[in-house]
Design a protein around this motif. Structure first.
Motif, PDB file in Angstrom:
ATOM      1  N   GLU A  22     -47.249 -86.569 -19.640  1.00  0.00           N
ATOM      2  CA  GLU A  22     -48.973 -85.640 -21.169  1.00  0.00           C
ATOM      3  C   GLU A  22     -49.675 -85.262 -20.237  1.00  0.00           C
ATOM      4  N   GLY A  23     -50.173 -85.998 -19.521  1.00  0.00           N
ATOM      5  CA  GLY A  23     -51.393 -85.811 -18.719  1.00  0.00           C
ATOM      6  C   GLY A  23     -51.580 -84.583 -17.922  1.00  0.00           C
ATOM      7  N   ILE A  24     -50.158 -84.749 -17.147  1.00  0.00           N
ATOM      8  CA  ILE A  24     -50.288 -83.248 -16.307  1.00  0.00           C
ATOM      9  C   ILE A  24     -49.460 -82.247 -17.237  1.00  0.00           C
ATOM     10  N   GLY A  25     -48.877 -82.784 -18.197  1.00  0.00           N
ATOM     11  CA  GLY A  25     -48.424 -81.368 -18.945  1.00  0.00           C
ATOM     12  C   GLY A  25     -49.643 -80.750 -19.434  1.00  0.00           C
ATOM     13  N   HIS A  26     -51.274 -80.904 -19.191  1.00  0.00           N
ATOM     14  CA  HIS A  26     -52.115 -80.487 -19.397  1.00  0.00           C
ATOM     15  C   HIS A  26     -52.234 -79.417 -18.723  1.00  0.00           C
ATOM     16  N   CYS A  27     -51.903 -79.577 -17.633  1.00  0.00           N
ATOM     17  CA  CYS A  27     -52.251 -78.235 -16.301  1.00  0.00           C
ATOM     18  C   CYS A  27     -51.122 -76.902 -16.614  1.00  0.00           C
ATOM     19  N   SER A  28     -51.984 -76.207 -17.854  1.00  0.00           N
ATOM     20  CA  SER A  28     -51.055 -75.437 -18.163  1.00  0.00           C
ATOM     21  C   SER A  28     -51.256 -74.148 -16.506  1.00  0.00           C
ATOM     22  N   GLN A  29     -51.532 -74.134 -15.602  1.00  0.00           N
ATOM     23  CA  GLN A  29     -51.327 -73.253 -14.640  1.00  0.00           C
ATOM     24  C   GLN A  29     -50.941 -73.950 -13.638  1.00  0.00           C
ATOM     25  N   LEU A  30     -49.963 -74.579 -13.814  1.00  0.00           N
ATOM     26  CA  LEU A  30     -49.741 -75.448 -12.805  1.00  0.00           C
ATOM     27  C   LEU A  30     -48.184 -74.628 -12.874  1.00  0.00           C
ATOM     28  N   THR A  31     -47.604 -74.540 -11.394  1.00  0.00           N
ATOM     29  CA  THR A  31     -46.842 -73.494 -10.833  1.00  0.00           C
ATOM     30  C   THR A  31     -45.610 -74.504  -9.786  1.00  0.00           C
ATOM     31  N   SER A  32     -46.158 -75.800  -9.054  1.00  0.00           N
ATOM     32  CA  SER A  32     -45.532 -76.551  -8.569  1.00  0.00           C
ATOM     33  C   SER A  32     -46.054 -77.611  -8.662  1.00  0.00           C
ATOM     34  N   LEU A  33     -45.069 -78.567  -8.202  1.00  0.00           N
ATOM     35  CA  LEU A  33     -44.931 -79.816  -8.974  1.00  0.00           C
ATOM     36  C   LEU A  33     -44.479 -80.907  -7.928  1.00  0.00           C
ATOM     37  N   LYS A  34     -45.382 -81.792  -6.861  1.00  0.00           N
ATOM     38  CA  LYS A  34     -44.230 -82.494  -6.270  1.00  0.00           C
ATOM     39  C   LYS A  34     -44.863 -84.069  -6.736  1.00  0.00           C
ATOM     40  N   LEU A  35     -43.865 -84.873  -6.849  1.00  0.00           N
ATOM     41  CA  LEU A  35     -43.979 -86.582  -7.261  1.00  0.00           C
ATOM     42  C   LEU A  35     -43.124 -87.859  -6.754  1.00  0.00           C
ATOM     43  N   SER A  36     -43.815 -88.443  -6.226  1.00  0.00           N
ATOM     44  CA  SER A  36     -43.079 -89.497  -5.795  1.00  0.00           C
ATOM     45  C   SER A  36     -43.576 -90.517  -6.201  1.00  0.00           C
ATOM     46  N   PHE A  37     -43.104 -91.591  -5.956  1.00  0.00           N
ATOM     47  CA  PHE A  37     -43.502 -92.551  -7.023  1.00  0.00           C
ATOM     48  C   PHE A  37     -42.145 -93.767  -6.817  1.00  0.00           C
ATOM     49  N   GLY A  44     -37.807 -96.950 -16.364  1.00  0.00           N
ATOM     50  CA  GLY A  44     -37.391 -96.103 -17.113  1.00  0.00           C
ATOM     51  C   GLY A  44     -37.389 -95.761 -18.722  1.00  0.00           C
ATOM     52  N   GLU A  45     -37.745 -97.077 -19.157  1.00  0.00           N
ATOM     53  CA  GLU A  45     -38.400 -97.278 -20.487  1.00  0.00           C
ATOM     54  C   GLU A  45     -39.459 -95.606 -20.269  1.00  0.00           C
ATOM     55  N   GLN A  46     -40.265 -95.070 -20.192  1.00  0.00           N
ATOM     56  CA  GLN A  46     -40.775 -94.285 -20.434  1.00  0.00           C
ATOM     57  C   GLN A  46     -40.977 -92.849 -20.124  1.00  0.00           C
ATOM     58  N   LEU A  47     -39.474 -93.026 -18.845  1.00  0.00           N
ATOM     59  CA  LEU A  47     -38.884 -92.028 -18.528  1.00  0.00           C
ATOM     60  C   LEU A  47     -38.977 -90.311 -19.110  1.00  0.00           C
ATOM     61  N   GLY A  48     -38.353 -90.774 -20.985  1.00  0.00           N
ATOM     62  CA  GLY A  48     -37.656 -90.103 -21.453  1.00  0.00           C
ATOM     63  C   GLY A  48     -39.609 -88.968 -22.350  1.00  0.00           C
ATOM     64  N   GLY A  49     -40.567 -89.996 -21.921  1.00  0.00           N
ATOM     65  CA  GLY A  49     -41.486 -89.694 -23.086  1.00  0.00           C
ATOM     66  C   GLY A  49     -42.238 -88.521 -21.006  1.00  0.00           C
ATOM     67  N   PHE A  50     -42.081 -89.171 -20.118  1.00  0.00           N
ATOM     68  CA  PHE A  50     -42.661 -88.193 -18.867  1.00  0.00           C
ATOM     69  C   PHE A  50     -42.103 -87.582 -18.888  1.00  0.00           C
ATOM     70  N   GLY A  51     -40.304 -86.970 -19.184  1.00  0.00           N
ATOM     71  CA  GLY A  51     -39.874 -85.689 -19.082  1.00  0.00           C
ATOM     72  C   GLY A  51     -40.383 -84.929 -20.187  1.00  0.00           C
ATOM     73  N   GLU A  52     -41.076 -85.126 -21.060  1.00  0.00           N
ATOM     74  CA  GLU A  52     -41.511 -84.680 -22.654  1.00  0.00           C
ATOM     75  C   GLU A  52     -43.210 -84.249 -21.778  1.00  0.00           C
ATOM     76  N   GLY A  53     -43.784 -84.759 -21.393  1.00  0.00           N
ATOM     77  CA  GLY A  53     -44.765 -84.356 -20.712  1.00  0.00           C
ATOM     78  C   GLY A  53     -44.559 -83.049 -20.001  1.00  0.00           C
ATOM     79  N   ILE A  54     -43.931 -83.389 -18.824  1.00  0.00           N
ATOM     80  CA  ILE A  54     -43.531 -82.276 -17.751  1.00  0.00           C
ATOM     81  C   ILE A  54     -43.500 -80.926 -18.294  1.00  0.00           C
ATOM     82  N   GLY A  55     -42.750 -81.686 -19.519  1.00  0.00           N
ATOM     83  CA  GLY A  55     -42.048 -80.019 -20.194  1.00  0.00           C
ATOM     84  C   GLY A  55     -43.013 -78.890 -20.727  1.00  0.00           C
ATOM     85  N   HIS A  56     -44.384 -79.377 -20.958  1.00  0.00           N
ATOM     86  CA  HIS A  56     -45.533 -78.623 -21.180  1.00  0.00           C
ATOM     87  C   HIS A  56     -46.092 -77.789 -20.363  1.00  0.00           C
ATOM     88  N   CYS A  57     -45.572 -77.847 -19.187  1.00  0.00           N
ATOM     89  CA  CYS A  57     -45.924 -77.079 -17.839  1.00  0.00           C
ATOM     90  C   CYS A  57     -45.431 -76.036 -18.419  1.00  0.00           C
TER      91      CYS A  57
END
Length: 169
Positions: A22-37, A44-57
């Protein structure tokens, strides 16, 4: 704007993964994102919410997510794909889920979500040594089949539990 965050070999459990996305999703000008976990304790319990947040980019064109060597079961894989599917400008997507516990139950919903990325030209998905059974592989293929701009598709699923009859399904 580009952002690279690498968190390997930590004790991240994923409880805050949704909020992080959700926090990453507030980066409105982000064009390239690389995350390694990789090499953490994500379940994976929060994987859906994570994807939803990224979807705001809304400006995101390139996304690389590495979740290898965790404990992801895939129970939120459909919601994760649905969230990523909101990245309307996405052209390149690389997802690495190797050495997890994905069973494939949500694989169809995941593909359906990714299929909403109408600008996607390149998709690379690696999920080796997981527990994919292939039961939703047909639905996954049908979903990503909606990516009409796709010119490069690489799917690597070695060391899983997929059988030949599931490939036609």
């Amino acid at each position: 704007t580009s952002l690279v965050l690498i968190f390997p070999l930590n004790q991240i459990t994923g409880e805050q993964l949704g909020g992080f996305g959700e926090g990453i999703g507030h980066c409105s000008q982000l064009t390239s994102l690389k995350l390694s976990f990789s090499h953490n304790r994500l379940t994976g319990e929060q994987l859906g919410g994570f994807g939803e947040g990224i979807g705001h980019c809304s400006q995101l064109t390139s996304l690389v997510l590495i979740f290898s060597n965790n404990q992801l079961t895939g129970e939120q894989l459909g919601g994760f794909g649905e969230g990523i599917g909101h990245c309307s400008q996405l052209t390149s997507l690389v997802l690495i889920f190797s050495n997890n516990q994905l069973t494939g139950e949500q694989l169809g919903g995941f593909g359906e979500g990714i299929g909403n990325c109408s600008q996607l030209t390149s998709l690379r998905l690696l999920s080796s040594s997981s527990q994919l059974t292939g039961e939703q592989l047909g639905g996954f293929g049908e979903g990503i089949g909606h990516c009409s701009q796709l010119t490069s598709l690489v799917l690597i699923f070695p060391l899983n539990q997929i059988t030949g009859e599931q490939l036609g399904g």
